[in-house]
Design a protein around this motif. Structure first.
Motif, PDB file in Angstrom:
ATOM      1  N   TYR A   5       0.833  -1.197   0.000  1.00 31.76           N
ATOM      2  CA  TYR A   5       0.000   0.000   0.000  1.00 31.76           C
ATOM      3  C   TYR A   5       0.871   1.251   0.000  1.00 31.76           C
ATOM      4  O   TYR A   5       1.852   1.349   0.733  1.00 31.76           O
ATOM      5  CB  TYR A   5      -0.904  -0.004   1.232  1.00 31.76           C
ATOM      6  CG  TYR A   5      -1.632   1.293   1.437  1.00 31.76           C
ATOM      7  CD1 TYR A   5      -2.632   1.706   0.563  1.00 31.76           C
ATOM      8  CD2 TYR A   5      -1.308   2.126   2.505  1.00 31.76           C
ATOM      9  CE1 TYR A   5      -3.294   2.911   0.741  1.00 31.76           C
ATOM     10  CE2 TYR A   5      -1.964   3.324   2.696  1.00 31.76           C
ATOM     11  CZ  TYR A   5      -2.960   3.705   1.816  1.00 31.76           C
ATOM     12  OH  TYR A   5      -3.610   4.902   1.998  1.00 31.76           O
ATOM     13  N   PRO A   7       0.329   5.364   0.388  1.00 37.33           N
ATOM     14  CA  PRO A   7      -0.595   6.483   0.630  1.00 37.33           C
ATOM     15  C   PRO A   7      -0.575   7.462  -0.533  1.00 37.33           C
ATOM     16  O   PRO A   7       0.487   7.855  -1.014  1.00 37.33           O
ATOM     17  CB  PRO A   7      -0.055   7.117   1.919  1.00 37.33           C
ATOM     18  CG  PRO A   7       0.745   6.027   2.573  1.00 37.33           C
ATOM     19  CD  PRO A   7       1.337   5.220   1.455  1.00 37.33           C
ATOM     20  N   ASP A   8      -1.744   7.839  -0.993  1.00 38.73           N
ATOM     21  CA  ASP A   8      -1.836   8.728  -2.150  1.00 38.73           C
ATOM     22  C   ASP A   8      -3.246   9.314  -2.162  1.00 38.73           C
ATOM     23  O   ASP A   8      -4.137   8.877  -1.427  1.00 38.73           O
ATOM     24  CB  ASP A   8      -1.565   7.937  -3.437  1.00 38.73           C
ATOM     25  CG  ASP A   8      -1.192   8.846  -4.602  1.00 38.73           C
ATOM     26  OD1 ASP A   8      -1.447  10.069  -4.506  1.00 38.73           O
ATOM     27  OD2 ASP A   8      -0.650   8.342  -5.604  1.00 38.73           O
ATOM     28  N   ASP A   9      -3.441  10.312  -3.005  1.00 40.94           N
ATOM     29  CA  ASP A   9      -4.757  10.915  -3.185  1.00 40.94           C
ATOM     30  C   ASP A   9      -5.350  10.527  -4.535  1.00 40.94           C
ATOM     31  O   ASP A   9      -6.211  11.231  -5.062  1.00 40.94           O
ATOM     32  CB  ASP A   9      -4.658  12.444  -3.064  1.00 40.94           C
ATOM     33  CG  ASP A   9      -6.028  13.099  -2.905  1.00 40.94           C
ATOM     34  OD1 ASP A   9      -6.911  12.442  -2.310  1.00 40.94           O
ATOM     35  OD2 ASP A   9      -6.229  14.222  -3.408  1.00 40.94           O
ATOM     36  N   HIS A  13      -7.720   5.273  -4.397  1.00 35.33           N
ATOM     37  CA  HIS A  13      -7.545   5.304  -2.943  1.00 35.33           C
ATOM     38  C   HIS A  13      -8.826   5.752  -2.235  1.00 35.33           C
ATOM     39  O   HIS A  13      -9.004   5.473  -1.042  1.00 35.33           O
ATOM     40  CB  HIS A  13      -6.403   6.252  -2.564  1.00 35.33           C
ATOM     41  CG  HIS A  13      -5.047   5.701  -2.880  1.00 35.33           C
ATOM     42  ND1 HIS A  13      -4.605   5.496  -4.173  1.00 35.33           N
ATOM     43  CD2 HIS A  13      -4.020   5.313  -2.070  1.00 35.33           C
ATOM     44  CE1 HIS A  13      -3.370   5.020  -4.146  1.00 35.33           C
ATOM     45  NE2 HIS A  13      -2.996   4.896  -2.887  1.00 35.33           N
ATOM     46  N   ARG A  14      -9.701   6.432  -2.932  1.00 34.36           N
ATOM     47  CA  ARG A  14     -10.932   6.933  -2.310  1.00 34.36           C
ATOM     48  C   ARG A  14     -12.094   5.959  -2.455  1.00 34.36           C
ATOM     49  O   ARG A  14     -13.191   6.233  -1.957  1.00 34.36           O
ATOM     50  CB  ARG A  14     -11.300   8.286  -2.937  1.00 34.36           C
ATOM     51  CG  ARG A  14     -10.218   9.346  -2.789  1.00 34.36           C
ATOM     52  CD  ARG A  14     -10.723  10.732  -3.138  1.00 34.36           C
ATOM     53  NE  ARG A  14     -11.125  10.837  -4.538  1.00 34.36           N
ATOM     54  CZ  ARG A  14     -10.308  11.200  -5.519  1.00 34.36           C
ATOM     55  NH1 ARG A  14      -9.022  11.451  -5.258  1.00 34.36           N
ATOM     56  NH2 ARG A  14     -10.738  11.294  -6.756  1.00 34.36           N
ATOM     57  N   ALA A  54      -4.870   4.130  -9.684  1.00 38.65           N
ATOM     58  CA  ALA A  54      -4.312   3.868  -8.353  1.00 38.65           C
ATOM     59  C   ALA A  54      -3.011   4.621  -8.135  1.00 38.65           C
ATOM     60  O   ALA A  54      -2.351   4.437  -7.103  1.00 38.65           O
ATOM     61  CB  ALA A  54      -4.088   2.374  -8.163  1.00 38.65           C
ATOM     62  N   ARG A 114      -1.907  -1.514  -4.129  1.00 33.18           N
ATOM     63  CA  ARG A 114      -1.292  -0.194  -4.003  1.00 33.18           C
ATOM     64  C   ARG A 114      -2.251   0.831  -3.406  1.00 33.18           C
ATOM     65  O   ARG A 114      -1.823   1.784  -2.763  1.00 33.18           O
ATOM     66  CB  ARG A 114      -0.831   0.287  -5.382  1.00 33.18           C
ATOM     67  CG  ARG A 114       0.088   1.485  -5.348  1.00 33.18           C
ATOM     68  CD  ARG A 114       0.489   1.927  -6.742  1.00 33.18           C
ATOM     69  NE  ARG A 114       1.639   2.811  -6.697  1.00 33.18           N
ATOM     70  CZ  ARG A 114       1.574   4.099  -6.389  1.00 33.18           C
ATOM     71  NH1 ARG A 114       0.406   4.649  -6.111  1.00 33.18           N
ATOM     72  NH2 ARG A 114       2.664   4.839  -6.356  1.00 33.18           N
ATOM     73  N   SER A 115      -3.548   0.649  -3.592  1.00 32.07           N
ATOM     74  CA  SER A 115      -4.521   1.669  -3.191  1.00 32.07           C
ATOM     75  C   SER A 115      -5.359   1.287  -1.977  1.00 32.07           C
ATOM     76  O   SER A 115      -6.251   2.048  -1.596  1.00 32.07           O
ATOM     77  CB  SER A 115      -5.466   1.963  -4.367  1.00 32.07           C
ATOM     78  OG  SER A 115      -6.207   0.804  -4.728  1.00 32.07           O
ATOM     79  N   THR A 116      -5.081   0.146  -1.344  1.00 30.91           N
ATOM     80  CA  THR A 116      -5.943  -0.324  -0.262  1.00 30.91           C
ATOM     81  C   THR A 116      -5.130  -0.699   0.970  1.00 30.91           C
ATOM     82  O   THR A 116      -4.302  -1.618   0.906  1.00 30.91           O
ATOM     83  CB  THR A 116      -6.764  -1.545  -0.714  1.00 30.91           C
ATOM     84  OG1 THR A 116      -7.362  -1.284  -1.979  1.00 30.91           O
ATOM     85  CG2 THR A 116      -7.858  -1.852   0.298  1.00 30.91           C
TER      86      THR A 116
END
Length: 242
Positions: A5, A7-9, A13-14, A54, A114-116
């Motif tokens: 994972y 962290p990103d915007d 990720h949302r 992602a 990568r996004s969770t």
């Protein structure tokens, strides 16, 4: 580079992890339904889009470098024969398409990982599958995501240590044995320490997990999953669709 994972915007990720899991499942289904070059070309666009949303890119696929040689060699092995003809192009092409299909599924999986965060993945599993089975699977998912990168790092450390001691001059089978034994020993050691740590921290099967809620942001992901599911059904009902 270890796939984990980040962290990103980024858009992915949302998203709720359940919608991303649904996209993964339907993508895998449609990838096995459409095995022609034209179908896989369309799925390539989808897989690349998932990874881009992602916040990832080609560098994230470096984590799969151990699987890539097998995917590349498989078509050559499938096409090779002992008699005439020496090489069957049809078998090699069919296996090559299958290898590429696996690669596309790995790309979508990389976008999810990568996004969770691990805790949200566990929450998604436990709240989708009720009771003890869901709790068991949730714990399993959390442990795999957390410790698989560590075990892979242990194997790399063992290989580097062997090379530093002139192990590169040994036969291939001997090097494989040394790295495998060292990796297994470290895996058992980590398992023992993990068990002790879980007991010391009063491990609970049903801890307080992060709150999950589908929102309007998840609509594109749900729509994509619906399209992929419909495409899979269409392929089953009309098998001549390319």
């Amino acid at each position: 580079m270890t796939l984990s994972y980040v962290p990103d915007d980024a858009f992915a990720h949302r998203l709720d992890p359940r919608s991303k899991l649904l996209v993964q499942i339907t993508f895998a289904a449609v990838a096995y339904a459409y095995t022609t070059p034209r179908g896989l070309a369309a799925l390539t666009v989808v897989a690349a889009g998932c990874l881009a949303l992602a916040g990832g890119g080609p560098r994230d696929l470096w984590a799969y470098r151990f699987a890539l040689p097998f995917l590349l060699v498989a078509p050559l092995v499938a096409g090779a024969t002992l008699g005439d003809p020496r090489f069957r192009v049809g078998d090699a092409v069919a296996t090559g398409l299958a290898s590429y299909r696996v690669l596309l599924i790995l790309v979508v999986a990389a976008a999810y990982v990568r996004s969770t965060p691990v805790r949200r993945s566990r929450a998604a599993v436990q709240r989708t599958i009720p009771g003890k089975p869901g709790q068991f699977l949730g714990v399993g998912v959390a442990l795999v995501f957390r410790f698989l990168p560590l075990l892979k790092r242990d194997l790399l450390s063992a290989r580097e240590a062997m090379r530093a001691r002139a192990g590169g001059e040994r036969p291939v089978h001997e090097r494989m044995r040394i790295v495998a034994v060292a990796g297994i020993n470290r895996a058992f050691g980590r398992a023992d320490r993990l068990g002790t740590a879980l007991v010391a921290r009063c491990f609970a099967w049903n801890p307080t997990l992060p709150r999950l809620a589908l929102s309007r942001t998840d609509l594109p992901a749900l729509a994509l999953a619906a399209v992929l599911f419909a495409a899979t059904l269409a392929r089953i009902v009309f098998p001549r669709i390319a």
